[in-house]
Design a protein around this motif. Structure first.
Motif, PDB file in Angstrom:
ATOM      1  N   ASP A   5       0.674  -1.256   0.420  1.00 28.66           N
ATOM      2  CA  ASP A   5      -0.250  -0.364  -0.131  1.00 28.66           C
ATOM      3  C   ASP A   5       0.562   1.421   0.095  1.00 28.66           C
ATOM      4  O   ASP A   5       0.577   2.408  -0.747  1.00 28.66           O
ATOM      5  N   ILE A   6       1.497   0.912   0.559  1.00 29.11           N
ATOM      6  CA  ILE A   6       2.655   2.267   0.515  1.00 29.11           C
ATOM      7  C   ILE A   6       3.978   2.614  -0.528  1.00 29.11           C
ATOM      8  O   ILE A   6       3.050   3.807  -0.845  1.00 29.11           O
ATOM      9  N   LYS A   7       4.270   1.235  -0.816  1.00 25.89           N
ATOM     10  CA  LYS A   7       4.536   1.779  -2.356  1.00 25.89           C
ATOM     11  C   LYS A   7       3.402   1.835  -3.244  1.00 25.89           C
ATOM     12  O   LYS A   7       4.293   3.227  -4.152  1.00 25.89           O
ATOM     13  N   ALA A  23       7.502  12.518  -0.620  1.00 19.24           N
ATOM     14  CA  ALA A  23       8.961  12.969   0.550  1.00 19.24           C
ATOM     15  C   ALA A  23       8.868  11.823   1.559  1.00 19.24           C
ATOM     16  O   ALA A  23       9.574  11.201   2.194  1.00 19.24           O
ATOM     17  N   ALA A  24       6.965  12.718   2.153  1.00 17.18           N
ATOM     18  CA  ALA A  24       7.101  11.940   3.828  1.00 17.18           C
ATOM     19  C   ALA A  24       6.901   9.647   2.901  1.00 17.18           C
ATOM     20  O   ALA A  24       7.630   9.163   3.997  1.00 17.18           O
ATOM     21  N   LEU A  25       6.373   9.418   1.898  1.00 16.60           N
ATOM     22  CA  LEU A  25       6.137   8.246   1.898  1.00 16.60           C
ATOM     23  C   LEU A  25       7.569   7.333   1.725  1.00 16.60           C
ATOM     24  O   LEU A  25       7.237   6.377   1.601  1.00 16.60           O
ATOM     25  N   ARG A  26       8.471   7.856   0.984  1.00 18.88           N
ATOM     26  CA  ARG A  26       9.432   8.297   0.489  1.00 18.88           C
ATOM     27  C   ARG A  26      10.381   7.428   1.995  1.00 18.88           C
ATOM     28  O   ARG A  26      11.430   6.566   2.047  1.00 18.88           O
ATOM     29  N   GLU A  90      -1.877   7.741   8.154  1.00 17.20           N
ATOM     30  CA  GLU A  90      -2.614   7.171   7.393  1.00 17.20           C
ATOM     31  C   GLU A  90      -2.887   5.080   6.910  1.00 17.20           C
ATOM     32  O   GLU A  90      -3.939   4.464   6.597  1.00 17.20           O
ATOM     33  N   PHE A  91      -1.802   5.118   7.412  1.00 16.58           N
ATOM     34  CA  PHE A  91      -0.967   3.991   7.283  1.00 16.58           C
ATOM     35  C   PHE A  91      -1.217   2.907   8.631  1.00 16.58           C
ATOM     36  O   PHE A  91      -0.845   2.014   9.204  1.00 16.58           O
ATOM     37  N   LEU A  92      -1.469   3.358   9.171  1.00 20.37           N
ATOM     38  CA  LEU A  92      -1.449   3.067  10.892  1.00 20.37           C
ATOM     39  C   LEU A  92      -3.041   2.920  11.146  1.00 20.37           C
ATOM     40  O   LEU A  92      -3.337   3.201  10.537  1.00 20.37           O
ATOM     41  N   PRO A  93      -3.351   1.389  12.029  1.00 21.50           N
ATOM     42  CA  PRO A  93      -5.044   0.784  12.426  1.00 21.50           C
ATOM     43  C   PRO A  93      -5.360   2.242  12.986  1.00 21.50           C
ATOM     44  O   PRO A  93      -4.491   2.741  13.798  1.00 21.50           O
ATOM     45  N   GLN A  94      -6.719   2.145  13.149  1.00 18.58           N
ATOM     46  CA  GLN A  94      -7.219   2.507  14.075  1.00 18.58           C
ATOM     47  C   GLN A  94      -7.097   2.458  15.657  1.00 18.58           C
ATOM     48  O   GLN A  94      -6.533   1.190  15.417  1.00 18.58           O
ATOM     49  N   GLN A  95      -6.461   3.097  16.891  1.00 21.97           N
ATOM     50  CA  GLN A  95      -6.061   3.399  17.556  1.00 21.97           C
ATOM     51  C   GLN A  95      -7.576   3.717  18.694  1.00 21.97           C
ATOM     52  O   GLN A  95      -8.110   3.792  18.674  1.00 21.97           O
ATOM     53  N   MET A  96      -7.338   2.357  19.636  1.00 23.64           N
ATOM     54  CA  MET A  96      -7.929   2.322  20.450  1.00 23.64           C
ATOM     55  C   MET A  96      -7.878   3.898  21.801  1.00 23.64           C
ATOM     56  O   MET A  96      -7.175   4.186  22.188  1.00 23.64           O
TER      57      MET A  96
END
Length: 149
Positions: A5-7, A23-26, A90-96
């Motif tokens: 997904d990141i790629k 830049a952030a994704l790299r 965006e790529f982190l799962p929903q936090q409790m």
């Protein structure tokens, strides 16, 4: 997989000529490659869990930097960190949230029979095993202490 997904997002950002996002994704990809190098030759666990761990550490670093930059009056650097943090999250799962975390702590206490501070390590280990990708373990540690004392 999260890595894919990141790629894909990196390619999309490059095509859209979104320099900040690219830049952030790299940066994220570079940190993941660094972790791959660290783990080379060791038993490979769950790839998504490793990527989430990298992202959580990056997010924590950004939050700390934002606080320091804002305290130092460096708003332009704080804004850059905030934009990177938004991409990471965006790529982190929903936090409790706090209530969900405290409920999970109570369930684990009941399951393990934990009663006092001597059981903190056992509760923290089980909490990380069950919900590690959905928690800020630093904040959860304080709630576990509060619950066990």
């Amino acid at each position: 997989m999260l890595r894919d997904d990141i790629k894909a997002e990196t390619v999309t950002a490059m095509k859209a000529k979104d320099k900040e996002r690219t830049a952030a994704l790299r940066l994220i990809s570079a940190k993941i490659k660094d972790r791959d190098i660290e783990l080379r030759g060791k038993e490979a666990g769950d790839d998504d869990a490793m990527v989430i761990d990298v992202l959580q550490k990056m997010a924590k670093q950004r939050r700390e930097s934002i606080t320091m930059y804002e305290e130092g009056g460096r708003t332009e650097l704080a804004e850059q960190e905030k934009s990177e943090l938004a991409v990471i999250e965006e790529f982190l799962p929903q936090q409790m949230d706090e209530a969900e975390t405290k409920a999970a702590i109570e369930r684990i206490k009941a399951d393990t029979g934990a009663e006092g501070m001597k059981d903190m390590g056992r509760v923290m280990g089980e909490l990380k095993a069950r919900h590690g990708t959905q928690l800020d373990m630093g904040r959860a540690s304080g709630w576990v202490k509060e619950s066990l004392s």
